[in-house]
Design an enzyme around this catalytic site. Structure first.
Site, short mmCIF file in Angstrom:
data_model
loop_
_atom_site.label_atom_id
_atom_site.label_comp_id
_atom_site.label_asym_id
_atom_site.label_seq_id
_atom_site.Cartn_x
_atom_site.Cartn_y
_atom_site.Cartn_z
N LYS A 145 -1.92 -1.26 -3.71
CA LYS A 145 -2.93 -0.22 -3.51
C LYS A 145 -2.29 1.13 -3.79
O LYS A 145 -1.35 1.53 -3.12
CB LYS A 145 -3.50 -0.26 -2.09
N TYR A 178 0.84 -1.20 0.00
CA TYR A 178 0.00 0.00 0.00
C TYR A 178 0.87 1.24 0.00
O TYR A 178 1.60 1.49 0.96
CB TYR A 178 -0.90 -0.07 1.25
#
Length: 309
Positions: A164, A136
């Site tokens: 992400k 992420y």
């Protein structure tokens, strides 16, 4: 390791609290069931939207278990990241034991590791915990971008299944997509306002804040884009745009918790040092929610408009 389809919409869930500032597990379970019924493709408890930074490890497990127990047919992607590799590893093991299907790992924040340290951090967790893992990148919170080369190298690890993307830099995100084509590696938008452009560049879906309050529209938009129906996807993107912007007028998850309360889904209670939404933004947020209290746009209507033009 079980393979998971990481295409689609994955709400970044909020964590509801009781009047005693404890996790409201009953409401959390009900919310998970509401979102599953709305058609989302998975659920993400204990991310930054879930206020993971102010919850203890025991509370992380409590929330993950509540969501896992509540749903039937969608994967649960548990947030287990930390700026301390040993802590992230411990949280990841506990999430696996709690029944999580996959992990979401924010990059180490504050200490700002160099690319080799970033790679080592993720590789150690992926080597140790046999679950699909999503790295992420959100430099506005961490102070450091995950280098594109690092993300591409990590994509070769069998347990690292996705990325992400919340850098706000479409060129960087597009390069990650370009250089991981052909690999079993999903690129997911972590920024609702950029979901459609990321999908157009070849992304696979979204870990979404707006999907907490508008899951049907979020799923319709992403589903249409993945099927190549960009006229309909654009219509929903613009329909959601005013609400998306309002959900980020203050630090996430302050506005989305207010929106959840306005819709009657959960209380607005939030843990310090965050505060409830200021009065100056409440009327506008309510207005944006009211605008969406209508039936979802019909794809046929969008096609008819496009034809007429």
């Amino acid at each position: 390791m079980t393979q998971i389809d990481f295409s689609g919409v994955f709400p970044a869930m909020v964590t509801p609290f009781t009047a005693d500032n404890e996790i409201d597990t009953e409401t959390l379970r009900g919310d998970a069931q509401r979102l599953e019924k709305a058609g989302v493709d998975g659920l993400v408890p204990m991310g930054s939207t879930g206020e993971s930074a102010t919850l203890s490890h025991a509370e992380h497990v409590e929330a993950i278990e509540a969501v896992v127990d509540a749903v039937e047919d969608v994967p649960v992607i548990a947030g287990t990241g930390s700026n301390n590799t040993a802590e992230a590893l411990d949280l990841s093991r506990q999430a696996a034991d709690a029944g999580a299907d996959a992990l979401l790992l924010i990059s180490p924040y504050y200490n700002k590791p160099e690319p080799q340290g970033m790679y080592n951090h993720y590789a150690e967790i992926a080597d140790t915990v046999d679950l699909p893992q999503i790295i992420y990148n959100v430099p506005s919170r961490t102070g450091r971008n995950i280098a594109v080369d690092t993300a591409v190298d990590l994509a070769d690890h069998p347990n690292i299944a996705g990325y992400k993307a919340a850098s706000g830099d479409l060129n960087r995100i597009s390069e990650v997509i370009e250089r991981t084509r052909g690999k079993e590696f999903a690129v997911l938008s972590g920024d609702d306002g950029m979901t459609l452009p990321i999908l157009a560049a070849g992304g696979d879906g979204a870990i979404s804040v707006v999907a907490n309050v508008e899951p049907e529209r979020a799923c319709a938009m992403v589903g249409a884009a993945l099927e190549g129906d960009y006229a309909f996807a654009r219509a929903i993107h613009h329909e959601l745009g005013p609400l998306v912007r309002q959900l980020f007028v203050e630090t996430n998850p302050i506005p989305v918790k207010a929106a959840m309360a306005m819709r009657g889904y959960a209380s607005e209670r939030i843990r310090s040092p965050l505060t409830e939404l200021s009065e100056e933004h409440r009327e506008e947020l309510q207005a944006r929610l009211d605008e969406l209290d209508t039936d979802l746009t019909n794809p046929a209507d969008v096609d008819a408009e496009a034809t007429a033009e």
